[in-house]
Design a protein around this motif. Structure first.
Motif, PDB file in Angstrom:
ATOM      1  N   ARG A   1       0.954  -1.313   0.072  1.00  0.00           N
ATOM      2  CA  ARG A   1      -0.092   0.167  -0.091  1.00  0.00           C
ATOM      3  C   ARG A   1       0.920   1.206   0.067  1.00  0.00           C
ATOM      4  O   ARG A   1       0.377   2.286  -0.623  1.00  0.00           O
ATOM      5  CB  ARG A   1      -0.918   0.076   1.383  1.00  0.00           C
ATOM      6  N   PHE A   2       1.976   0.996   0.710  1.00  0.00           N
ATOM      7  CA  PHE A   2       2.836   2.486   0.676  1.00  0.00           C
ATOM      8  C   PHE A   2       3.551   2.472  -0.739  1.00  0.00           C
ATOM      9  O   PHE A   2       3.587   3.777  -1.054  1.00  0.00           O
ATOM     10  CB  PHE A   2       3.821   1.996   1.798  1.00  0.00           C
ATOM     11  N   MET A   3       3.933   1.733  -1.157  1.00  0.00           N
ATOM     12  CA  MET A   3       4.499   1.710  -2.587  1.00  0.00           C
ATOM     13  C   MET A   3       3.705   2.041  -3.841  1.00  0.00           C
ATOM     14  O   MET A   3       4.060   3.055  -4.670  1.00  0.00           O
ATOM     15  CB  MET A   3       5.377   0.503  -2.876  1.00  0.00           C
ATOM     16  N   ASP A   4       2.343   1.706  -3.732  1.00  0.00           N
ATOM     17  CA  ASP A   4       1.489   1.823  -4.623  1.00  0.00           C
ATOM     18  C   ASP A   4       0.640   3.497  -4.419  1.00  0.00           C
ATOM     19  O   ASP A   4       0.363   3.878  -5.355  1.00  0.00           O
ATOM     20  CB  ASP A   4       0.524   0.934  -4.802  1.00  0.00           C
ATOM     21  N   PHE A   5       0.583   3.446  -3.081  1.00  0.00           N
ATOM     22  CA  PHE A   5      -0.457   4.632  -2.860  1.00  0.00           C
ATOM     23  C   PHE A   5       0.010   5.771  -2.099  1.00  0.00           C
ATOM     24  O   PHE A   5      -0.665   6.725  -1.522  1.00  0.00           O
ATOM     25  CB  PHE A   5      -1.896   4.078  -2.280  1.00  0.00           C
ATOM     26  N   GLY A   6       1.044   5.358  -1.198  1.00  0.00           N
ATOM     27  CA  GLY A   6       1.746   6.353  -0.335  1.00  0.00           C
ATOM     28  C   GLY A   6       1.628   6.080   1.137  1.00  0.00           C
ATOM     29  O   GLY A   6       1.107   5.152   1.381  1.00  0.00           O
ATOM     30  N   LEU A   7       2.079   7.128   1.863  1.00  0.00           N
ATOM     31  CA  LEU A   7       2.013   7.115   3.491  1.00  0.00           C
ATOM     32  C   LEU A   7       0.661   6.925   3.953  1.00  0.00           C
ATOM     33  O   LEU A   7       0.315   6.105   4.867  1.00  0.00           O
ATOM     34  CB  LEU A   7       2.698   8.401   3.814  1.00  0.00           C
ATOM     35  N   ASN A   8      -0.370   7.873   3.437  1.00  0.00           N
ATOM     36  CA  ASN A   8      -1.652   7.934   4.013  1.00  0.00           C
ATOM     37  C   ASN A   8      -2.356   6.560   3.912  1.00  0.00           C
ATOM     38  O   ASN A   8      -3.088   6.213   4.782  1.00  0.00           O
ATOM     39  CB  ASN A   8      -2.624   9.082   3.090  1.00  0.00           C
ATOM     40  N   ALA A   9      -2.092   5.818   2.859  1.00  0.00           N
ATOM     41  CA  ALA A   9      -3.036   4.385   2.418  1.00  0.00           C
ATOM     42  C   ALA A   9      -2.373   3.404   3.583  1.00  0.00           C
ATOM     43  O   ALA A   9      -2.919   2.470   3.883  1.00  0.00           O
ATOM     44  CB  ALA A   9      -2.763   4.192   1.151  1.00  0.00           C
ATOM     45  N   SER A  10      -1.104   3.444   3.917  1.00  0.00           N
ATOM     46  CA  SER A  10      -0.498   2.452   4.810  1.00  0.00           C
ATOM     47  C   SER A  10      -0.481   2.852   6.354  1.00  0.00           C
ATOM     48  O   SER A  10      -0.387   1.798   7.017  1.00  0.00           O
ATOM     49  CB  SER A  10       0.931   2.222   4.273  1.00  0.00           C
ATOM     50  N   LYS A  11      -0.865   4.189   6.545  1.00  0.00           N
ATOM     51  CA  LYS A  11      -0.758   4.391   8.124  1.00  0.00           C
ATOM     52  C   LYS A  11      -1.756   3.709   8.874  1.00  0.00           C
ATOM     53  O   LYS A  11      -1.576   3.025   9.910  1.00  0.00           O
ATOM     54  CB  LYS A  11      -1.142   5.803   8.068  1.00  0.00           C
ATOM     55  N   PRO A  12      -3.131   3.528   8.466  1.00  0.00           N
ATOM     56  CA  PRO A  12      -3.897   2.731   9.346  1.00  0.00           C
ATOM     57  C   PRO A  12      -3.807   1.441   9.660  1.00  0.00           C
ATOM     58  O   PRO A  12      -3.765   1.033  10.614  1.00  0.00           O
ATOM     59  CB  PRO A  12      -5.637   2.894   8.492  1.00  0.00           C
ATOM     60  N   ILE A  13      -3.255   0.677   8.587  1.00  0.00           N
ATOM     61  CA  ILE A  13      -3.222  -0.788   8.663  1.00  0.00           C
ATOM     62  C   ILE A  13      -1.656  -0.556   9.720  1.00  0.00           C
ATOM     63  O   ILE A  13      -1.641  -1.735  10.471  1.00  0.00           O
ATOM     64  CB  ILE A  13      -2.646  -1.336   7.385  1.00  0.00           C
ATOM     65  N   SER A  14      -0.675   0.181   9.663  1.00  0.00           N
ATOM     66  CA  SER A  14       0.635   0.226  10.434  1.00  0.00           C
ATOM     67  C   SER A  14       0.180   0.529  11.783  1.00  0.00           C
ATOM     68  O   SER A  14       0.431  -0.136  12.706  1.00  0.00           O
ATOM     69  CB  SER A  14       1.221   1.283   9.792  1.00  0.00           C
ATOM     70  N   VAL A  15      -1.091   1.437  12.093  1.00  0.00           N
ATOM     71  CA  VAL A  15      -1.479   1.651  13.479  1.00  0.00           C
ATOM     72  C   VAL A  15      -2.174   0.210  13.794  1.00  0.00           C
ATOM     73  O   VAL A  15      -1.810  -0.051  15.161  1.00  0.00           O
ATOM     74  CB  VAL A  15      -2.790   2.688  13.485  1.00  0.00           C
ATOM     75  N   ALA A  16      -2.740  -0.370  13.331  1.00  0.00           N
ATOM     76  CA  ALA A  16      -3.347  -1.594  13.726  1.00  0.00           C
ATOM     77  C   ALA A  16      -2.352  -2.674  14.281  1.00  0.00           C
ATOM     78  O   ALA A  16      -2.486  -3.134  15.283  1.00  0.00           O
ATOM     79  CB  ALA A  16      -4.255  -2.388  12.838  1.00  0.00           C
TER      80      ALA A  16
END
Length: 251
Positions: A213-228
């Protein structure tokens, strides 16, 4: 408070904040948490937790007798054996993936299992087991080392067999070490990503999905999953600290 103590405290505070502040910032700025309801995210969590559970169970089954042998017996090349068990903690993650894959396809007798490992659930389990087993073995070995052998000898002199002594005396005494090993092995497994990118990109685990998600869509797309995943990690280590504190208090 002396100057020396103040100086030491400053170092402690700096390194504490170095770890603490990014975690807190992420938790209070999680992004759009509705992402967590995405089917792909849910499936990734299911895969991650299930593979982590299976690999940890296997690590436990083999870790208990291995830890016992390393704690109770001296044998030739013991230091070498212990060093090999520690190696997965030092080998770079991508190298772990390459060496497992090379071994599977390089040994003719086991080439057939490649179909069950590459981009397969069992490949994830193998990787998790490889990186997690040192934590299980070390935790259980340290537990047995702290058990006075005299207790086992007394049990034997009272007529208990060696196997009965092991299961009724020795093993219950290291319960907290076993639990610590389970938590550490599980936590180390589910955090793996480098080796999985090489061996089992599919089915996707949470760390692999976060990277994608980070590579394809950037930081904001990966943040919620990272928080989980941060929350899962906090829960695991809160459990670990609780068991270790209980162990100290019961001594």
């Amino acid at each position: 408070m002396e100057k020396f103590d103040i100086l030491m405290s400053i170092f402690l505070i700096i390194i504490f904040l170095f770890i603490f502040l990014p975690i807190v910032y992420m938790l209070i700025n999680p992004g759009d948490l509705r992402v967590l309801l995405d089917n792909e995210v849910i499936d990734a969590f299911k895969t991650t937790l299930l593979a982590g559970t299976v690999s940890t169970l296997i690590a436990l089954i083999f870790g208990i007798p291995t830890g016992y042998i390393l704690a109770r017996y001296d044998f030739k090349f013991k230091n070498f054996v212990e060093a090999v068990f520690d190696l997965p903690m030092a080998i770079p993650h991508s190298v772990i993936g390459i060496l497992i894959l090379s071994f599977i396809y390089g040994v003719n007798v086991i080439k057939f299992i490649g179909n069950y490992v590459v981009d397969n659930f069992f490949g994830i389990v193998i990787v998790y087991l490889f990186v997690g087993i040192p934590f299980m073995v070390n935790s259980i070995r340290d537990g047995f080392l702290n058990v006075d052998e005299e207790i086992e000898y007394v049990s034997r002199t009272l007529g208990a067999s060696k196997i009965r002594t092991f299961f009724e005396i020795s093993l219950p005494l290291i319960k907290n070490n076993v639990i610590s090993g389970i938590i550490l092995s599980f936590a180390r497994g589910i955090s793996e990503v480098g080796a999985l990118l090489i061996i089992a990109y599919y089915p996707k685990t949470v760390p692999v999905l976060i990277l994608e998600r980070f590579m394809d869509f950037g930081l904001n797309a990966s943040k919620p999953i990272s928080v989980a995943m941060i929350i899962v990690s906090i829960i695991l280590f809160a459990m670990l600290r609780a068991f270790r504190k209980h162990k100290v208090n019961t001594k």
